[in-house]
Write a protein that holds these residues in place. Structure first.
Motif, PDB file in Angstrom:
ATOM      1  N   UNK A 108       1.019  -1.068  -0.159  1.00 47.80           N
ATOM      2  CA  UNK A 108      -0.448   0.439  -0.143  1.00 47.80           C
ATOM      3  C   UNK A 108       0.746   0.877   0.140  1.00 47.80           C
ATOM      4  N   UNK A 109       1.820   1.393   0.243  1.00 45.70           N
ATOM      5  CA  UNK A 109       2.397   2.261   1.037  1.00 45.70           C
ATOM      6  C   UNK A 109       3.128   2.438  -0.951  1.00 45.70           C
ATOM      7  N   UNK A 110       4.252   2.214  -1.040  1.00 45.50           N
ATOM      8  CA  UNK A 110       5.121   2.482  -2.571  1.00 45.50           C
ATOM      9  C   UNK A 110       4.223   3.511  -3.162  1.00 45.50           C
ATOM     10  N   UNK A 111       3.222   2.959  -3.792  1.00 42.64           N
ATOM     11  CA  UNK A 111       2.403   3.700  -5.569  1.00 42.64           C
ATOM     12  C   UNK A 111       2.146   5.062  -4.334  1.00 42.64           C
ATOM     13  N   UNK A 112       1.847   5.153  -2.930  1.00 43.98           N
ATOM     14  CA  UNK A 112       1.313   6.324  -2.455  1.00 43.98           C
ATOM     15  C   UNK A 112       2.439   7.316  -2.759  1.00 43.98           C
ATOM     16  N   UNK A 113       3.438   6.809  -2.229  1.00 39.33           N
ATOM     17  CA  UNK A 113       5.183   7.784  -1.658  1.00 39.33           C
ATOM     18  C   UNK A 113       5.735   7.770  -2.978  1.00 39.33           C
ATOM     19  N   UNK A 114       5.275   6.976  -4.165  1.00 38.74           N
ATOM     20  CA  UNK A 114       5.849   7.094  -5.772  1.00 38.74           C
ATOM     21  C   UNK A 114       5.616   8.360  -6.004  1.00 38.74           C
ATOM     22  N   UNK A 115       4.109   8.351  -5.740  1.00 43.13           N
ATOM     23  CA  UNK A 115       3.115   9.354  -6.699  1.00 43.13           C
ATOM     24  C   UNK A 115       3.232  10.554  -6.317  1.00 43.13           C
ATOM     25  N   UNK A 116       3.514  10.382  -5.053  1.00 44.20           N
ATOM     26  CA  UNK A 116       4.216  12.013  -3.778  1.00 44.20           C
ATOM     27  C   UNK A 116       5.429  12.311  -5.233  1.00 44.20           C
ATOM     28  N   UNK A 117       6.146  11.820  -4.558  1.00 38.50           N
ATOM     29  CA  UNK A 117       7.725  12.002  -5.769  1.00 38.50           C
ATOM     30  C   UNK A 117       7.632  12.412  -7.139  1.00 38.50           C
ATOM     31  N   UNK A 124      -0.498   7.901 -20.186  1.00 42.59           N
ATOM     32  CA  UNK A 124      -0.742   6.632 -19.488  1.00 42.59           C
ATOM     33  C   UNK A 124      -0.393   7.180 -17.754  1.00 42.59           C
ATOM     34  N   UNK A 125       1.405   6.999 -17.967  1.00 49.07           N
ATOM     35  CA  UNK A 125       1.947   6.751 -16.542  1.00 49.07           C
ATOM     36  C   UNK A 125       0.820   7.905 -15.829  1.00 49.07           C
ATOM     37  N   UNK A 126       0.911   8.991 -15.854  1.00 47.82           N
ATOM     38  CA  UNK A 126       0.178  10.011 -14.537  1.00 47.82           C
ATOM     39  C   UNK A 126      -0.616   9.731 -14.987  1.00 47.82           C
ATOM     40  N   UNK A 127      -1.771   9.692 -15.649  1.00 48.27           N
ATOM     41  CA  UNK A 127      -3.432   8.588 -14.856  1.00 48.27           C
ATOM     42  C   UNK A 127      -3.230   7.080 -13.955  1.00 48.27           C
ATOM     43  N   UNK A 128      -1.951   6.259 -14.247  1.00 47.69           N
ATOM     44  CA  UNK A 128      -2.139   5.036 -13.504  1.00 47.69           C
ATOM     45  C   UNK A 128      -1.494   5.103 -12.504  1.00 47.69           C
ATOM     46  N   UNK A 129      -0.833   5.746 -12.535  1.00 42.68           N
ATOM     47  CA  UNK A 129       0.377   6.116 -10.936  1.00 42.68           C
ATOM     48  C   UNK A 129      -0.757   6.817 -10.276  1.00 42.68           C
ATOM     49  N   UNK A 130      -1.247   7.662 -10.281  1.00 42.16           N
ATOM     50  CA  UNK A 130      -2.200   8.490  -9.631  1.00 42.16           C
ATOM     51  C   UNK A 130      -3.287   7.920  -8.696  1.00 42.16           C
ATOM     52  N   UNK A 131      -4.285   7.120  -9.861  1.00 40.32           N
ATOM     53  CA  UNK A 131      -4.897   6.170  -9.582  1.00 40.32           C
ATOM     54  C   UNK A 131      -4.526   4.597  -8.721  1.00 40.32           C
ATOM     55  N   UNK A 132      -3.361   4.393  -8.791  1.00 38.09           N
ATOM     56  CA  UNK A 132      -2.701   3.428  -7.817  1.00 38.09           C
ATOM     57  C   UNK A 132      -2.238   4.278  -6.422  1.00 38.09           C
ATOM     58  N   UNK A 133      -2.124   4.969  -6.774  1.00 36.78           N
ATOM     59  CA  UNK A 133      -1.881   6.326  -5.284  1.00 36.78           C
ATOM     60  C   UNK A 133      -3.150   6.557  -3.893  1.00 36.78           C
ATOM     61  N   UNK A 134      -4.329   6.845  -5.099  1.00 32.73           N
ATOM     62  CA  UNK A 134      -5.768   7.195  -5.067  1.00 32.73           C
ATOM     63  C   UNK A 134      -6.066   6.116  -4.503  1.00 32.73           C
ATOM     64  N   UNK A 135      -6.264   5.061  -4.798  1.00 24.88           N
ATOM     65  CA  UNK A 135      -7.173   3.576  -4.460  1.00 24.88           C
ATOM     66  C   UNK A 135      -6.506   2.931  -2.978  1.00 24.88           C
ATOM     67  N   UNK A 136      -4.648   3.598  -3.608  1.00 26.93           N
ATOM     68  CA  UNK A 136      -3.808   2.695  -2.303  1.00 26.93           C
ATOM     69  C   UNK A 136      -4.858   3.657  -1.262  1.00 26.93           C
ATOM     70  N   UNK A 137      -4.639   4.872  -0.940  1.00 25.88           N
ATOM     71  CA  UNK A 137      -4.707   5.724  -0.040  1.00 25.88           C
ATOM     72  C   UNK A 137      -6.158   4.931   0.904  1.00 25.88           C
ATOM     73  N   UNK A 138      -7.622   4.910  -0.355  1.00 27.25           N
ATOM     74  CA  UNK A 138      -8.593   4.463  -0.110  1.00 27.25           C
ATOM     75  C   UNK A 138      -8.888   3.573   1.116  1.00 27.25           C
ATOM     76  N   UNK A 140      -4.208  14.561 -12.601  1.00 23.79           N
ATOM     77  CA  UNK A 140      -4.261  14.207 -13.870  1.00 23.79           C
ATOM     78  C   UNK A 140      -5.113  15.539 -14.439  1.00 23.79           C
ATOM     79  N   UNK A 141      -5.064  16.837 -13.786  1.00 20.74           N
ATOM     80  CA  UNK A 141      -6.304  17.969 -14.778  1.00 20.74           C
ATOM     81  C   UNK A 141      -4.940  18.434 -15.402  1.00 20.74           C
ATOM     82  N   UNK A 142      -3.808  18.449 -14.737  1.00 27.56           N
ATOM     83  CA  UNK A 142      -2.950  19.453 -15.942  1.00 27.56           C
ATOM     84  C   UNK A 142      -3.038  19.276 -17.158  1.00 27.56           C
ATOM     85  N   UNK A 143      -2.675  19.849 -18.290  1.00 24.89           N
ATOM     86  CA  UNK A 143      -2.717  19.637 -19.434  1.00 24.89           C
ATOM     87  C   UNK A 143      -1.412  19.229 -19.681  1.00 24.89           C
ATOM     88  N   UNK A 144      -1.272  18.927 -21.314  1.00 28.23           N
ATOM     89  CA  UNK A 144       0.055  17.756 -21.814  1.00 28.23           C
ATOM     90  C   UNK A 144       1.261  19.018 -21.326  1.00 28.23           C
TER      91      UNK A 144
END
Length: 543
Positions: free
Chosen positions: A90-99, A302-316, A466-470
């Protein structure tokens, strides 16, 4: 003779089948609760009090109550709290996405202050909490605790909840606060875990100056080695993707390699007994600065959305998990005969947490302000209050360390250990709900919402949301023109504006050596017929 054996085998298989079915039912309910947390969190998006972490925590507690009632008071959770589940999955995707998302310019501009708060501040807080419990707990009947337990309690409750901080602060509205509180939170968690492990590994009964020096040396080694490992793994991933350019054949491969190497940095740190939190955080920063620019446009999205999603699900998942485990009856039964003692222990610990945090936030902010010439860069007293308040929340790191110290396999039969577990649960629930609910209104009361400025929106080369422009069309996060860095002409410049001066020379080194070798913005590989060549023909090279 054969018939009884077959009957026994059949009975065993039937028992296993029933157990497997119960696990499936538990997972179904848990996934359904995760979906409910997401839906309710969306409906409460504009609420000034609630955030998704508090929503998940409250849903977890209510679900625990329902399970407790339906099971006749035997159990309150679908899953038992596990340190391995928390630290490994649970912790790795949260901290990685934060960095990966952090605004690098803000983070490194305040790097010295962040390290002061995260490392020195954690040591101060740990010392105050440890000394406090040694003095107060002797007057309370809480069982037998030794010096190792008291020091471990200091490390446990010095760990802030950086996950909840992500929910209550906004890095676009309050970039300085977000940078300081969140950056401190990550360094604080890593420092607390390193301290905790060092306390467990050293002989604290027979102390001497040599053992103290070894303790400090071990702490510094773990800190520096963990950071370097994260940087090295991030650079290796950037070099491999830049040289081999997987995107010419399959964007799936380059995304898979990024994700696996990010996780590899964490488990390598655990393999070498380093701090996985620090390692994966700095790996995320390096990957966002180099690796992310070396992949194709589709892989970036893909990476921007995937890492953010993994982090969000892990936090919840994490807050739902902690909420449900809060009503574990095995621990509460030990303190049912003396609830006043448990309440007193929780109150003392909460008071020490508040005092310990105040003891370093205000003095270290004063020292940090002395080194800053510009008034806009100094931390105002109102901002110091918010930094103090936002860091009072305790979360899953404290829970995991407490379970490690005071339980065996999640269970305990000692009254003193049970009191410490229930007190930790009480503080996590109280601090997350009360301080978490009050943080947003406190920010709005003390600091009016600043309007977005160019400096706030300039760090678009970091895949921050996830809302940032490309990001291909944004400014680079280390653009001198955005922060007014000029060529330093004397040693006085280094002494008066160290952050800007170091930044200037880092940019020269990064441009001359690092980016040509590892890639990054302006050094994206161009392969004939590749998606990058077709999608970014006019991407400007680094100036």
């Amino acid at each position: 003779m054969v018939a009884p054996q077959l009957a026994a085998v059949f009975t065993k298989l039937q028992t296993l089948s029933t157990s497997d079915h119960a696990s499936v039912v538990s997972m179904n309910i848990f996934v359904a609760l995760l979906c409910a947390c997401i839906v309710i969190g969306h409906l409460l998006e504009e609420n000034r009090w609630m955030n998704e972490s508090i929503t998940a925590l409250i849903i977890g507690v209510f679900t625990g109550v329902i399970i407790l009632l339906t099971s006749g008071g035997k159990s309150s959770h679908l899953l038992v709290f596990s340190e391995d589940l928390f630290f490994i999955y649970l912790l790795p995707p949260i901290i990685f996405n934060a960095g990966f998302q952090v605004k690098k310019k803000q983070f490194f501009r305040n790097f010295i202050t962040i390290m002061l708060f995260g490392a020195v501040g954690t040591l101060i807080s740990c010392t105050i909490i440890s000394l406090g419990v040694i003095n107060f707990f002797k007057e309370m009947d809480i069982g037998s605790l030794d010096i190792g337990d008291f020091l471990a309690i200091g490390a446990i409750f010095a760990a802030t909840d950086s996950v909840c901080t992500l929910q209550v602060l906004n890095q676009d509205e309050t970039p300085l606060l977000y940078s300081l509180v969140f950056g401190e939170g990550v360094v604080n968690d890593a420092t607390s875990v390193v301290l905790f492990n060092a306390i467990q590994s050293f002989d604290l009964v027979n102390t001497s100056p040599r053992i103290l020096l070894e303790f400090i040396g071990s702490f510094l080694y773990l800190f520096l080695a963990s950071t370097m490992l994260g940087v090295i793994v991030g650079l290796v991933s950037a070099y491999i993707i830049k040289k081999l350019y997987f995107g010419r054949h399959s964007t799936d491969r380059e995304f898979a390699l990024m994700m696996l190497m990010a996780y590899l940095s964490y488990i390598m740190a655990e393999l070498f007994y380093l701090s996985g939190i620090l390692t994966v955080f700095f790996c995320g920063i390096v990957m966002s600065h180099y690796t992310w620019h070396n992949v194709t446009e589709s892989s970036r999205v893909t990476t921007k959305h995937a890492f953010a999603t993994l982090s969000f699900v892990a936090e919840t998942f994490l807050f739902l998990y902690v909420g449900m485990d809060a009503l574990d009856m095995e621990k509460w039964r030990f303190v049912s005969d003396s609830p006043g003692t448990s309440v007193a222990v929780s109150a003392v610990l909460m008071g020490l947490v508040m005092v310990g945090r105040a003891a370093f936030v205000f003095p270290l902010s004063f020292l940090s302000n002395l080194a800053k010439k510009s008034a806009s860069e100094k931390i105002s007293f109102r901002e110091q209050i918010i930094i103090w308040w936002a860091g009072l929340m305790r979360g899953a790191v404290s829970m995991a360390l407490a379970y490690n110290q005071f339980t065996r396999g999640g269970h305990t039969q000692l009254r003193g250990n049970a009191i410490m577990i229930t007190s930790t649960i009480t503080i996590v629930l109280f601090s997350t709900v009360v301080f978490g609910l009050m943080t947003k209104p406190l920010i709005r009361f003390l600091l009016p919402h600043p309007k977005p400025t160019a400096s706030m929106l300039s760090d678009q080369s970091t895949p921050k949301s996830m809302e940032a422009p490309f990001l291909g069309s944004g400014q680079d996060s280390f653009d001198d023109s955005l922060i007014g860095v000029h060529r330093p002409n004397s040693i006085r410049a280094l002494l008066t504006t160290p952050a800007h001066t170091v930044h200037y020379y880092w940019r020269k080194f990064d441009n001359a050596f690092m980016r040509p070798m590892f890639g990054g913005r302006g050094f994206v590989p161009f392969v004939p017929g590749s998606p990058t060549e077709r999608s970014e023909p006019n991407l400007p090279q680094w100036q």
